[in-house]
Design a protein around this motif. Structure first.
Motif, PDB file in Angstrom:
ATOM      1  N   MET A  86      43.893  31.451  42.893  1.00  0.00           N
ATOM      2  CA  MET A  86      44.546  32.567  43.579  1.00  0.00           C
ATOM      3  C   MET A  86      45.279  33.432  42.555  1.00  0.00           C
ATOM      4  O   MET A  86      46.017  32.926  41.722  1.00  0.00           O
ATOM      5  N   ASN A  87      45.057  34.735  42.640  1.00  0.00           N
ATOM      6  CA  ASN A  87      45.788  35.676  41.805  1.00  0.00           C
ATOM      7  C   ASN A  87      47.037  36.068  42.588  1.00  0.00           C
ATOM      8  O   ASN A  87      46.990  36.918  43.483  1.00  0.00           O
ATOM      9  N   LYS A  88      48.156  35.460  42.258  1.00  0.00           N
ATOM     10  CA  LYS A  88      49.389  35.657  43.032  1.00  0.00           C
ATOM     11  C   LYS A  88      50.003  37.033  42.837  1.00  0.00           C
ATOM     12  O   LYS A  88      50.889  37.425  43.588  1.00  0.00           O
ATOM     13  N   GLU A  89      49.526  37.789  41.844  1.00  0.00           N
ATOM     14  CA  GLU A  89      50.004  39.164  41.667  1.00  0.00           C
ATOM     15  C   GLU A  89      49.344  40.111  42.656  1.00  0.00           C
ATOM     16  O   GLU A  89      49.887  41.167  42.960  1.00  0.00           O
ATOM     17  N   VAL A  90      48.162  39.730  43.154  1.00  0.00           N
ATOM     18  CA  VAL A  90      47.425  40.592  44.074  1.00  0.00           C
ATOM     19  C   VAL A  90      47.414  40.018  45.488  1.00  0.00           C
ATOM     20  O   VAL A  90      47.597  40.745  46.458  1.00  0.00           O
ATOM     21  N   MET A  91      47.208  38.716  45.600  1.00  0.00           N
ATOM     22  CA  MET A  91      47.169  38.083  46.922  1.00  0.00           C
ATOM     23  C   MET A  91      48.597  37.940  47.447  1.00  0.00           C
ATOM     24  O   MET A  91      49.486  37.515  46.715  1.00  0.00           O
ATOM     25  N   PRO A  92      48.820  38.297  48.703  1.00  0.00           N
ATOM     26  CA  PRO A  92      50.190  38.222  49.237  1.00  0.00           C
ATOM     27  C   PRO A  92      50.668  36.782  49.363  1.00  0.00           C
ATOM     28  O   PRO A  92      49.869  35.864  49.549  1.00  0.00           O
ATOM     29  N   SER A  93      51.977  36.603  49.259  1.00  0.00           N
ATOM     30  CA  SER A  93      52.566  35.282  49.496  1.00  0.00           C
ATOM     31  C   SER A  93      52.331  34.923  50.964  1.00  0.00           C
ATOM     32  O   SER A  93      51.976  35.775  51.778  1.00  0.00           O
ATOM     33  N   LYS A 115      44.081  46.197  48.484  1.00  0.00           N
ATOM     34  CA  LYS A 115      43.938  45.756  47.096  1.00  0.00           C
ATOM     35  C   LYS A 115      42.589  45.068  46.969  1.00  0.00           C
ATOM     36  O   LYS A 115      42.009  44.632  47.962  1.00  0.00           O
ATOM     37  N   GLY A 116      42.099  44.953  45.732  1.00  0.00           N
ATOM     38  CA  GLY A 116      40.802  44.335  45.539  1.00  0.00           C
ATOM     39  C   GLY A 116      40.779  43.341  44.396  1.00  0.00           C
ATOM     40  O   GLY A 116      41.480  43.507  43.399  1.00  0.00           O
ATOM     41  N   LEU A 117      39.987  42.296  44.568  1.00  0.00           N
ATOM     42  CA  LEU A 117      39.728  41.303  43.535  1.00  0.00           C
ATOM     43  C   LEU A 117      38.223  41.118  43.436  1.00  0.00           C
ATOM     44  O   LEU A 117      37.514  41.193  44.448  1.00  0.00           O
ATOM     45  N   MET A 118      37.735  40.862  42.228  1.00  0.00           N
ATOM     46  CA  MET A 118      36.312  40.653  42.022  1.00  0.00           C
ATOM     47  C   MET A 118      36.116  39.373  41.226  1.00  0.00           C
ATOM     48  O   MET A 118      36.795  39.142  40.228  1.00  0.00           O
ATOM     49  N   TYR A 119      35.194  38.530  41.689  1.00  0.00           N
ATOM     50  CA  TYR A 119      34.935  37.239  41.064  1.00  0.00           C
ATOM     51  C   TYR A 119      33.462  37.091  40.716  1.00  0.00           C
ATOM     52  O   TYR A 119      32.584  37.533  41.464  1.00  0.00           O
ATOM     53  N   SER A 120      33.197  36.439  39.597  1.00  0.00           N
ATOM     54  CA  SER A 120      31.842  36.075  39.182  1.00  0.00           C
ATOM     55  C   SER A 120      31.656  34.591  39.473  1.00  0.00           C
ATOM     56  O   SER A 120      32.462  33.758  39.049  1.00  0.00           O
ATOM     57  N   ILE A 121      30.580  34.264  40.185  1.00  0.00           N
ATOM     58  CA  ILE A 121      30.335  32.890  40.606  1.00  0.00           C
ATOM     59  C   ILE A 121      29.530  32.151  39.532  1.00  0.00           C
ATOM     60  O   ILE A 121      28.497  32.636  39.069  1.00  0.00           O
ATOM     61  N   SER A 122      30.000  30.973  39.168  1.00  0.00           N
ATOM     62  CA  SER A 122      29.308  30.121  38.202  1.00  0.00           C
ATOM     63  C   SER A 122      28.004  29.601  38.819  1.00  0.00           C
ATOM     64  O   SER A 122      27.918  29.397  40.030  1.00  0.00           O
ATOM     65  N   HIS A 123      27.007  29.362  37.967  1.00  0.00           N
ATOM     66  CA  HIS A 123      25.730  28.798  38.430  1.00  0.00           C
ATOM     67  C   HIS A 123      25.835  27.294  38.655  1.00  0.00           C
ATOM     68  O   HIS A 123      24.994  26.711  39.330  1.00  0.00           O
TER      69      HIS A 123
END
Length: 183
Positions: A86-93, A115-123
């Protein structure tokens, strides 16, 4: 004796909301493909928020575990779980999420852009779910699970891989990108 009973009753009435689980439902009639519904359940006792998005083939469920600092999204049509920090700077408490959901209930989109977050999924599949906490283990046991890493400063416009986007009540958009989410 009467004082004790009255005191216990009042104490219970005031403390119950602090420890309660509750649901907030929001309908999204403008959702592509007809209609959909999101519900948010907040469990203050376990520091967990659960977002359930019911939209037919595109349904998903997301669990944010504030105790462990991990979140997971289960994509039902792909039969996979995607775990991320969790990115606590972007995701609300948990408390802020509670207030935002109550504020957005029944209003639909409006106000500042999410707000937006982008994730790359591992294989590579995750072999040991225990390190993510009991809530995530319970949700993803027996389901192929992949780890995702946040991509800092990325833009969906410039990203070449397929992405699955979860829009959480017009508060936060989370994009999961990679082969795992291709249709």
């Amino acid at each position: 004796m009467k004082f004790t009973i009255v005191f216990a009753g009042l104490l219970g009435a005031f403390l119950t909301p602090a420890f309660a689980d509750y649901n907030i439902n929001v309908s999204d009639e403008d959702n592509s493909g007809g209609s959909g519904q999101q519900s948010v359940s907040i469990n203050n006792e376990h520091n967990v928020a659960n977002v359930d998005n019911n939209n037919g083939w595109g349904s998903w469920n997301s669990l944010w575990d504030y105790e462990t600092g991990f979140a997971v999204t289960r994509l039902f049509h792909k039969k996979v779980c995607i775990v991320h920090k969790m990115n606590k700077e972007v995701m609300p408490s948990l408390q802020a999420l509670d207030a935002l959901v109550k504020e957005k209930k029944g209003k639909g989109p409006g106000g500042p852009p999410p707000k937006g977050l982008m994730y790359s999924i591992s294989h590579n599949k995750v072999n040991d779910l225990d390190k993510f906490g009991k809530s995530i283990v319970t949700m993803c046991r027996g389901v192929p699970t992949y780890m995702a890493e946040e991509i800092q400063g990325a833009s969906l416009i410039l990203y070449s891989e397929k992405c699955f986007i979860t829009n959480i009540l017009w508060i936060l958009n989370i994009s999961f990108c990679g082969e795992t989410v291709e249709y």
